[in-house]
Structure formats: structure tokens, C-alpha cells
Enzyme design. Structure first.
Site, PDB file in Angstrom:
ATOM      1  N   LYS A 194       1.008  -1.284  -0.841  1.00 17.33           N
ATOM      2  CA  LYS A 194       0.434  -0.215   0.159  1.00 17.33           C
ATOM      3  C   LYS A 194       1.048   1.299   0.198  1.00 17.33           C
ATOM      4  CE  LYS A 194      -3.441   0.774   0.392  1.00 17.33           C
ATOM      5  NZ  LYS A 194      -4.741   1.366  -0.505  1.00 17.33           N
ATOM      6  N   ASP A 237      -5.705 -15.915   2.747  1.00 17.76           N
ATOM      7  CA  ASP A 237      -6.530 -16.485   3.704  1.00 17.76           C
ATOM      8  C   ASP A 237      -7.892 -16.515   2.480  1.00 17.76           C
ATOM      9  OD1 ASP A 237      -6.145 -17.919   5.751  1.00 17.76           O
ATOM     10  OD2 ASP A 237      -7.157 -16.745   7.138  1.00 17.76           O
ATOM     11  N   ASP A 248      -5.951  -3.562  -2.319  1.00 17.94           N
ATOM     12  CA  ASP A 248      -7.062  -3.692  -2.095  1.00 17.94           C
ATOM     13  C   ASP A 248      -7.227  -3.540  -3.177  1.00 17.94           C
ATOM     14  OD1 ASP A 248      -5.665  -1.598  -2.922  1.00 17.94           O
ATOM     15  OD2 ASP A 248      -6.946   0.121  -2.348  1.00 17.94           O
TER      16      ASP A 248
END
Length: 371
Positions: free
Chosen positions: A194, A255, A227
Site C-alpha cells: 500500500k 486466506d 486492496d
């Protein structure tokens, strides 16, 4: 009979002992059918260690983990220990293993078996043939950064602090693993951070670019914000080959990728340290799933992720490529027959228990070596 090396088994909590029991059976099978023996020890980690010794990992077990060729860990944690402080909870034992073994690179493959295409919640055309490797930095970042803690402010409010921090060498060593893996796969690495809002993310991108230019210019390198990567994993996951990212984002993205395959109970992982002069690495292998205390003791957990974690150990720690492929092929063949544990159950398939799934995989291994 040849001794391949030493193993420390840490079954842990919840369904951990049940799925580890099936790996024990594979180890015994290798001795009987392939003449390959392992020196096997067993220890406690997590809640069971707290109950027995008052700590999630004893110094003795830590020393044993450092001495063996590989550690197999099943799962830790459960609601029984949720009220304990962070440094005393079961998960602290796992974090200590990772930190003291210096396991800086976590490899999490997300592979969709053809037989399980319909088990995914995504459309079959989106996930069919999926084969992603996520390389997560494991010993740095916000999970280990200082300062950290919860304090009370002068006005009576409370403040929680965690620090995201990375140095050049931490970024380079995990990116190097990703580039080396990519050379053996699709030759493409996507670095995820990020950097638009975090200085640590900006440094991550800059240092990955520098390493790529200096040592891995033959590998295609792309970059993506975390994101955006999360969105693309469910929109078009097959665009990815190897993803390398930090500890926090790697935890979440891996995950998410796991669920593309139909069940988190299907996926293994390997956590690796630096290679020594002989090329050996400290290593810990574990399924991506948790301890699932709600189904513990019922013989219904999926043992495949634990068994495939052992396959990764055969490949990475013991250079037993043939045996790793044998176990993986047996799993794939059994899934093709329609055998399913509850987490991957589909209409028209045969539902089975933990032990029956392992029985069937072992019988398939027998068939494969007899062919």
C-alpha cells in the site's frame, strides 16, 4: 532402510491431533513401502502446552524445533484460552516458533483440483486450473513491530498501538524467494503493498524494484495495491502466478485465495528460513486452516491440507520429490472418485470421515506404487 531426516510433530489443539494422526500414517507407509524412515518426535504447542506447562511453548520444545530438519504443526487456539493476554495465548507459541526459527518466508499455494472446481463459490471458468503461490513475509511488519500495546491516555481514553516496520534486508530476502519460485513456474511476480498511503509500502516497492533490476531482470515484475489485489483475486485470479507481500496483507490475501479453492481445509503452507552453507533451511509446515474446535474429536475434519503440508516438507526439506508427487497424486485421484469430507461435500458425492479419507488416500498410494 534409509533415514531421511528428523521431524518434530506438533499436533496442537482442536482438530490438530486428528489430522496429524493421518500424517503419522503416511510416515509409517513410507517406511514400510518405500524404505524411507524419519526420526520422529512429538511435542506440545498452543493451548495444550498452556494446560500442561503454563506457557504456549516451552523452552525445551523450542530447542527441539531448532534441532530437527523440519517441524510439522497442525493448529493452535480455541475459545478456552481467549481470555488470556496476547503473550500468553496459544498463538504466541506459533509466533515464537516463526521468530526464533527465523522463518521469514511463508509459501501458501492456492491450487484448484479439477475435481473441486464446483466446490468453489466462484464460477467454474474463473477458478478452473488456478495455481497461485503467495509468498508472505512472516517475521516482520505490524505483527512484530515496536512500539506496540494498549495504554490509557490522560483523558481516560485507551489507545492501541501497532507499528508497521520493514528494513531493506527483510524485503530483499523474501522477494528473492518469490523470484526464484517464479523462475520455476510462470516467471511472473506481482509485488503487493500500500505504497500510496504507507511509507513502509513505498519502501517495499522501491526495494523490490531494485532487487529485480540487479538480479532478476529475466522475471516479469508487476505491482499492485493490496486492496486492488484483494478485488482481483475474486475477479480474475488466474492473472497471478507468484504474489509477494508483507506479513499483514499476506495473512489476509492468502486466506482469501484459499477460499477460491472451495475450502480452507484443502491448503498447505511452508514457512522457510535462510539456506545455510549446505543449502538446508529451517522449516515449519502447517495447514492454512485453524483448530476448528467446534468439530474437534468428531472425526469429520478434512485431513488433506495437513497431508499436503507433509508433501511440501518431503519436497523442500528432504528432497523427496518423487514421494511428494506420489502423495499429491493420490490426493487428486481420490478426489476424482467423489470422496469428500463435509467441508468440500457436493451433491452426488460420497461423504466420509477424517480417517476414511486418509484410508482411501493410502490405498491409492498403494495402487500408484504397484502400477
Amino acid at each position: 532402510m534409509s533415514v531421511a531426516g528428523s521431524l518434530l510433530l506438533l499436533p496442537g489443539d482442536g482438530i490438530g491431533p486428528e489430522v496429524m494422526r493421518q500424517v503419522r500414517r503416511v510416515i509409517e507407509w513410507l517406511g514400510k513401502r518405500r524404505g524411507i524412515e524419519f526420526k520422529v518426535e512429538e511435542g506440545l504447542v498452543g493451548g495444550c502446552s498452556i494446560d500442561a506447562h503454563g506457557v504456549p511453548l516451552t523452552d525445551e520444545t523450542m530447542a527441539r524445533a531448532l534441532a530437527v530438519d523440519a517441524v510439522l504443526l497442525a493448529a493452535v487456539g480455541g475459545p478456552k484460552w481467549d481470555a488470556l493476554g496476547f503473550d500468553k495465548r496459544p498463538e504466541a507459541g506459533l509466533l515464537r516458533l516463526r521468530k526464533e526459527m527465523e522463518l521469514f518466508a511463508n509459501l501458501r499455494p492456492a491450487t484448484v483440483f479439477d475435481a473441486l472446481v464446483d466446490a468453489s463459490t466462484l464460477k467454474p471458468e474463473v477458478v478452473r486450473g488456478l495455481d497461485i503461490m503467495i509468498v508472505r513475509e512472516l517475521t516482520g511488519g505490524v505483527y512484530f513491530g515496536e512500539p506496540r500495546g494498549i495504554s490509557t491516555l490522560p483523558n481516560g481514553e485507551r489507545r492501541g498501538i501497532n507499528t508497521q516496520i520493514y528494513d531493506t534486508h527483510e524485503i530483499h530476502r523474501v522477494a528473492r524467494i518469490a523470484f526464484e519460485l517464479a523462475r520455476k513456474r510462470g516467471n511472473t511476480v506481482c509485488s503487493v503493498e500500500k505504497g500510496n498511503v504507507m511509507e513502509s509500502g513505498l519502501l517495499w516497492r522501491q526495494e523490490v524494484i531494485a532487487l529485480h533490476k540487479a538480479e532478476y531482470a529475466d522475471v516479469t515484475l508487476t505491482h499492485m495495491l493490496a486492496d486492488a489485489c484483494s478485488m482481483q483475486l475474486v475477479r480474475n485470479p488466474k492473472q497471478f502466478d507468484v504474489i509477494v507481500t508483507d506479513n499483514l496483507f499476506g495473512d489476509m490475501l492468502s486466506d482469501e485465495a484459499a477460499m477460491l479453492t472451495g475450502s480452507i481445509g484443502m491448503l498447505p503452507s511452508a514457512s522457510l528460513g535462510a539456506a545455510d552453507a549446505q543449502g538446508k533451511r529451517k522449516a515449519l509446515y502447517e495447514p492454512v486452516h485453524g483448530s476448528a474446535p467446534d468439530i474437534a474429536g468428531r472425526d469429520i475434519a478434512n485431513p488433506i491440507a495437513m497431508m499436503l503440508s507433509f508433501a511440501m516438507a518431503l519436497r523442500w526439506s528432504f528432497d523427496l520429490q518423487t514421494e511428494a508427487e506420489l502423495l499429491e497424486q493420490a490426493v487428486e485421484n481420490v478426489l476424482k472418485t467423489g470422496m469428500r469430507t463435509g467441508d468440500i461435500m457436493q451433491p452426488g458425492m460420497a461423504k466420509c470421515s477424517t480417517s476414511v479419507m486418509a484410508d482411501t488416500i493410502l490405498r491409492e498410494m498403494d495402487k500408484l506404487v504397484a502400477a
